[in-house]
Design an enzyme around this catalytic site. Sequence first.
Site, PDB file in Angstrom:
ATOM      1  CB  THR A 274      -1.026   0.087   1.229  1.00 38.61           C
ATOM      2  OG1 THR A 274      -1.851   1.127   0.975  1.00 38.61           O
ATOM      3  CG2 THR A 274      -0.166  -0.027   2.636  1.00 38.61           C
ATOM      4  CB  CYS A 275       1.952   3.658  -1.425  1.00 35.66           C
ATOM      5  SG  CYS A 275       1.032   3.761  -3.123  1.00 35.66           S
TER       6      CYS A 275
END
Length: 323
Positions: A274-275
């Site tokens: 994720t980011c």
Amino acid sequence: MSVPQQLRQQSQSRQISFSSYLVSPKELHEALKKNPTTKISTSPRVIPLCAAWFMPNDPEGRTGIDAFRKHHIPQAQFFDLDAIKDTESPYPHMLPTVETFAEAMGQLGIRRDDEVVVYDTEELGIFSAPRVGWTLRVFGHPRVHVLNNYRQWVREGYPTETGEPAAVERTSYPLPQIDAKLVIPYRELKEIAKEQRKEGAEEVEILDARSYGRWAGTDPEPRPGLSSGHIPGSRSLPFQELLDPETKTYLPPSELRKVFEARNVDEAKSMISTCGTGVTATVIETALKIAEFGDPSLRRVYDGSWTEWAQRVKDHEGLIKKT
């Protein structure tokens, strides 16, 4: 030799197969020399695909298309991350529909049997190309690679050109099927995050590519009004740690494994990357792939990433953690 035999021989001579997902500038240059673009050939081609993209708060106000116009690999096309997406979604870079994807590939002149090599910008090195490479894999394009990287392409003196993308003949790209195994939706991740707070939590690694400050909740998000912090149970793994600090190429597989091991990432578990908006999460996902770290069938990307998470979870749920 008859004309059909000549065409078959020409087609066979144009078949290119890179040995790994990552492609060096030398490998791409040689492949392009062996496989020059012609208007009459129907055999598979090698297509350089520029995925240049900058953060919306880029201090210099740079944009992907401006970087492309400045210089790019000859005959490259431009994949616009801000346009080829789910335009109905409130989140910045959600995967497009199959119809939107097929339409975009057709406009780019890409055929399903073409070998596509995605690359970024000289300024940033590895940054947004992994996202476009991952997108093509999600939609089942058979031959996809990432250049490691365009900064090195320029430094090593390989040819570039300036201006707009070259005019191409539109193709009829077939409607693909989404490989849902590569993507984790919000609701499923929410249930995992709830479990992560309990003893005996599910065997999942959540790896966050944002900066440590954003993950910890001490630095602001680049999008106004969005809380920083992290998903319960996630680990901070800023994507820059997976790259050579000077060339911004991926570290060698053995060194990538050391980075994961130093973070105590358990390769026996399933992994979620994720980011902020789903772009640099794929830098992690690609690093896992090239390092052969973990089971490839158990690696997924959270498409909406922090922008979706922070807007959808409720305050009373306790699903935004700060340290």
